[in-house]
Design a protein around this motif. Structure first.
Motif, PDB file in Angstrom:
ATOM      1  N   LEU A  47       0.845  -1.192   0.000  1.00  0.00           N
ATOM      2  CA  LEU A  47       0.000   0.000   0.000  1.00  0.00           C
ATOM      3  C   LEU A  47       0.882   1.245   0.000  1.00  0.00           C
ATOM      4  CD1 LEU A  47      -2.589  -1.105   2.728  1.00  0.00           C
ATOM      5  CD2 LEU A  47      -2.837  -1.258   0.241  1.00  0.00           C
ATOM      6  N   SER A  48       0.515   2.202  -0.809  1.00  0.00           N
ATOM      7  CA  SER A  48       1.334   3.415  -0.938  1.00  0.00           C
ATOM      8  C   SER A  48       1.016   4.418   0.158  1.00  0.00           C
ATOM      9  CB  SER A  48       1.098   4.069  -2.305  1.00  0.00           C
ATOM     10  OG  SER A  48       1.586   3.252  -3.345  1.00  0.00           O
ATOM     11  N   GLU A  49       2.073   4.918   0.779  1.00  0.00           N
ATOM     12  CA  GLU A  49       1.922   6.001   1.738  1.00  0.00           C
ATOM     13  C   GLU A  49       1.955   7.342   1.001  1.00  0.00           C
ATOM     14  OE1 GLU A  49       1.877   2.832   3.874  1.00  0.00           O
ATOM     15  OE2 GLU A  49       3.810   3.162   2.848  1.00  0.00           O
ATOM     16  N   ILE A  50       1.470   8.386   1.678  1.00  0.00           N
ATOM     17  CA  ILE A  50       1.526   9.747   1.155  1.00  0.00           C
ATOM     18  C   ILE A  50       2.552  10.516   1.978  1.00  0.00           C
ATOM     19  CG2 ILE A  50       0.254  11.880   0.706  1.00  0.00           C
ATOM     20  CD1 ILE A  50      -2.301  10.230   0.583  1.00  0.00           C
ATOM     21  N   VAL A  51       3.553  11.064   1.302  1.00  0.00           N
ATOM     22  CA  VAL A  51       4.609  11.824   1.976  1.00  0.00           C
ATOM     23  C   VAL A  51       4.505  13.288   1.563  1.00  0.00           C
ATOM     24  CG1 VAL A  51       7.089  12.180   2.209  1.00  0.00           C
ATOM     25  CG2 VAL A  51       6.160   9.854   2.137  1.00  0.00           C
ATOM     26  N   ALA A  52       4.350  14.168   2.545  1.00  0.00           N
ATOM     27  CA  ALA A  52       4.358  15.613   2.318  1.00  0.00           C
ATOM     28  C   ALA A  52       5.672  16.148   2.885  1.00  0.00           C
ATOM     29  CB  ALA A  52       3.154  16.271   2.987  1.00  0.00           C
ATOM     30  N   GLY A  53       6.701  16.133   2.050  1.00  0.00           N
ATOM     31  CA  GLY A  53       8.037  16.496   2.517  1.00  0.00           C
ATOM     32  C   GLY A  53       8.144  17.918   3.012  1.00  0.00           C
ATOM     33  N   GLY A  54       7.357  18.840   2.416  1.00  0.00           N
ATOM     34  CA  GLY A  54       7.460  20.241   2.792  1.00  0.00           C
ATOM     35  C   GLY A  54       7.061  20.525   4.223  1.00  0.00           C
ATOM     36  N   CYS A  55       6.183  19.707   4.791  1.00  0.00           N
ATOM     37  CA  CYS A  55       5.780  19.896   6.190  1.00  0.00           C
ATOM     38  C   CYS A  55       6.184  18.707   7.045  1.00  0.00           C
ATOM     39  CB  CYS A  55       4.272  20.146   6.290  1.00  0.00           C
ATOM     40  SG  CYS A  55       3.248  18.902   5.497  1.00  0.00           S
TER      41      CYS A  55
ATOM     42  N   PHE B 105      14.770  13.895  12.112  1.00  0.00           N
ATOM     43  CA  PHE B 105      15.638  15.073  12.019  1.00  0.00           C
ATOM     44  C   PHE B 105      15.344  15.787  10.698  1.00  0.00           C
ATOM     45  CE2 PHE B 105      17.783  11.969  14.695  1.00  0.00           C
ATOM     46  CZ  PHE B 105      18.077  12.723  15.824  1.00  0.00           C
ATOM     47  N   GLY B 106      14.120  16.253  10.563  1.00  0.00           N
ATOM     48  CA  GLY B 106      13.708  16.910   9.325  1.00  0.00           C
ATOM     49  C   GLY B 106      14.441  18.222   9.090  1.00  0.00           C
ATOM     50  N   GLU B 107      14.619  18.562   7.840  1.00  0.00           N
ATOM     51  CA  GLU B 107      15.274  19.806   7.442  1.00  0.00           C
ATOM     52  C   GLU B 107      14.370  20.515   6.429  1.00  0.00           C
ATOM     53  OE1 GLU B 107      18.566  21.011   7.839  1.00  0.00           O
ATOM     54  OE2 GLU B 107      19.412  19.427   9.103  1.00  0.00           O
ATOM     55  N   ARG B 108      14.471  21.834   6.377  1.00  0.00           N
ATOM     56  CA  ARG B 108      13.792  22.570   5.302  1.00  0.00           C
ATOM     57  C   ARG B 108      14.477  22.255   3.984  1.00  0.00           C
ATOM     58  NH1 ARG B 108      12.874  28.657   5.334  1.00  0.00           N
ATOM     59  NH2 ARG B 108      11.745  27.984   3.478  1.00  0.00           N
TER      60      ARG B 108
ATOM     61  N   PRO C 240      17.010  18.272  -1.898  1.00  0.00           N
ATOM     62  CA  PRO C 240      18.007  19.353  -1.831  1.00  0.00           C
ATOM     63  C   PRO C 240      17.712  20.291  -0.669  1.00  0.00           C
ATOM     64  CG  PRO C 240      16.453  19.765  -3.616  1.00  0.00           C
ATOM     65  CD  PRO C 240      16.086  18.438  -3.047  1.00  0.00           C
ATOM     66  N   GLY C 241      18.734  20.543   0.149  1.00  0.00           N
ATOM     67  CA  GLY C 241      18.589  21.460   1.271  1.00  0.00           C
ATOM     68  C   GLY C 241      18.521  22.903   0.817  1.00  0.00           C
ATOM     69  N   MET C 242      18.101  23.784   1.704  1.00  0.00           N
ATOM     70  CA  MET C 242      17.925  25.195   1.359  1.00  0.00           C
ATOM     71  C   MET C 242      19.247  25.900   1.093  1.00  0.00           C
ATOM     72  SD  MET C 242      14.718  25.423   1.285  1.00  0.00           S
ATOM     73  CE  MET C 242      14.547  27.192   1.048  1.00  0.00           C
TER      74      MET C 242
END
Length: 391
Positions: free
Chosen positions: A300-308, A328-331, A352-354
Motif C-alpha cells: 500500500l502506498s503512503e503519502i509523503v508531504a516532505g514540505g511539512c 531530524f527533518g530539514e527545510r 536538496p537542502g535550502m
C-alpha cells in the motif's frame, strides 16, 4: 625611515588607490614614472642589502605621499581591474542595448501581458473577498467578442461529453455580451477557477494592430444541475492602438470561437476524504514535494508531504494515519525522491537542502527515517532553485 618601510608604505597606498581612485586629487606627475623612479632608487647595494635613508631627500625620488597624489583617476596600474562602478555601468549599458534590440519584442509583449495579469488578479480577489466575477468580465473594455457554436460532439468514459466549437456568424457587442453574462448568472453558473497565459504576441505594424494568443482554462460549475464544465483553448485578442487610463493596453476585439468544452453532470468522481493544513505558528507553510510510495513493503502506498515533514500511513480501506516523516527533518526545496539509493533494500529519501546541498535521509526496513541526514556541506552546495529530482 628604512627604504624597505618606505616601499611597504607606498605599496599600501597604491593598493588603497585601486579601490578609491574617485577620492584622489588629479596630479601632474605620471604614476608609472614616479613608481619607476622610486623602485630604481631602492635597488640593492653592493652588499646585497637595501640601502638606508641618509635623512636627505632626493628631489627625483617621490615619497609615499607623492605617489598617492601622482595617480590620476582612470590610470591603470599593473594588476588593477576596472572598478566595480565601471563594471556596473557597462552591464547597465549592455542591458539597455539588449532591451532595445534583442529583447524589444519580448518587453513589449510583457506590457500587453500585464492586462491579462490584471484580469487574473481581479478574479483571484473575488475568490478571497467574495466579489462578483461576472462584474469583472462586464468591465473588460473590448468592443466585441466572437463566441463559438458547437461543431462536433464526442463522449468519453464516466459520461464526459466533449464539444468542439467553431466561429458563430456575428460577434457580440458589449451590450449583448453583458446580457449573455446575466443569463449565465441566472442559470446558476459560476467560475470556480481560471488560468490566463500569454501564449503568443505580434506587435502592431502599419497594416495591422497588435495581436495576442491567450491560452485559457476555465472550470465552471452549476450548483443546481451539478453540471461541471472544463473549457480550454486559445483566445485571440486584437488590441486597441492607445492605452487605458491606467496605462494598460485595452483589447479591441476578442475571438473565443474555437474552444474545447468537457462537461459532466452528477456528483464528482473523486470524493474529498482528507484535509491537512500544514500551517504552524512561526513556520513556513507548504507540503511539496508530495510523493506516493510504499515505504514499509505492505503493498500500500503512503503519502509523503516532505514540505511539512509529514507521512500519512496507508492502513487500507481508504484509512490513513498521519505522523512525523523524518525525525531530524530539514527545510528543503519543493522537490524530492523516494528510492533505495544505499542498496540495503530499504527506501531512502533524497531532497536538496535550502543551502544548495543534497541531503540523504536513510530509511530502515519499517519505512522510517530516524537518523540525521548526510550530505550537508559546511559552505552549502551548488544547487540553486532545483525544480526536478529523479532517480
Amino acid at each position: 625611515m628604512h627604504c624597505t618601510a618606505k616601499a611597504i608604505l607606498a605599496t599600501t597606498f597604491i593598493l588603497w588607490l585601486g579601490c578609491n581612485t574617485d577620492r584622489v586629487e588629479p596630479p601632474s606627475v605620471n604614476a608609472e614614472q614616479s613608481l619607476g623612479k622610486f623602485v630604481a632608487s631602492n635597488d640593492e647595494g653592493a652588499d646585497g642589502q637595501l640601502g638606508q635613508s641618509s635623512g636627505e631627500s632626493d628631489p627625483d625620488v617621490p615619497s609615499a605621499a607623492d605617489l598617492v597624489l601622482s595617480v590620476e583617476p582612470g590610470d591603470e596600474l599593473p594588476g588593477r581591474t576596472p572598478s566595480l562602478v565601471q563594471q556596473t555601468d557597462d552591464l547597465a549599458r549592455l542591458r539597455q542595448e539588449r532591451n532595445e534590440t534583442v529583447w524589444a519584442k519580448e518587453r513589449l509583449a510583457q506590457e500587453y501581458e500585464a492586462a491579462l495579469v490584471a484580469l487574473w488578479d481581479a478574479l483571484l480577489r473575488c475568490d478571497r473577498s467574495g466579489g462578483d466575477k461576472f462584474h469583472v468580465f462586464k468591465e473588460l473594455g473590448f468592443s466585441d467578442i466572437l463566441i463559438g457554436e458547437k461543431e462536433s460532439e464526442s463522449r468519453l468514459d464516466l459520461d464526459i461529453v466533449v464539444v468542439d466549437t467553431q466561429a458563430s456568424a456575428e460577434p457580440l457587442d458589449r451590450s449583448a455580451w453583458s446580457e449573455l453574462l446575466d443569463r449565465w448568472r441566472e442559470a446558476g453558473y459560476r467560475l470556480v477557477q481560471s488560468e490566463w497565459h500569454h501564449a503568443a504576441f505580434e506587435p502592431a505594424t502599419e497594416d495591422a494592430p497588435a495581436h495576442s494568443q491567450v491560452a485559457i482554462v476555465l472550470h465552471v460549475l452549476n450548483d443546481e444541475t451539478k453540471l461541471r464544465l472544463a473549457i480550454e483553448g486559445k483566445v485571440g485578442v486584437t488590441w486597441k492602438d492607445g492605452r487605458g487610463e491606467d496605462r494598460m493596453p485595452v483589447a479591441d476585439s476578442v475571438d473565443a470561437s474555437e474552444l474545447k468544452i468537457l462537461s459532466r453532470e452528477g456528483e464528482p468522481i473523486f470524493q474529498k476524504w482528507l484535509i491537512y493544513d500544514p500551517r504552524k505558528e512561526g513556520k513556513p507553510a507548504g507540503i511539496h514535494p508530495l510523493l506516493l510510495h510504499d515505504l514499509n513493503g505492505d503493498g500500500l502506498s503512503e503519502i509523503v508531504a516532505g514540505g511539512c515533514n509529514q507521512v500519512f500511513w496507508n492502513e487500507g480501506e481508504s484509512k490513513f494515519r498521519g505522523e512525523e516523516f523524518c525525525t531530524f527533518g530539514e527545510r528543503t526545496f519543493e522537490v524530492g525522491v523516494l528510492a533505495d539509493v544505499t542498496g540495503d533494500g530499504a527506501v531512502d529519501y533524497v531532497a536538496p537542502g535550502m543551502r544548495g546541498d543534497l541531503l540523504l535521509f536513510a530509511g530502515d526496513e519499517q519505512g522510517r527515517f530516524t537518523t540525521r541526514p548526510i550530505g550537508k556541506a559546511r559552505g552549502g552546495g551548488p544547487l540553486r532553485q532545483p525544480q526536478a529530482l529523479t532517480a
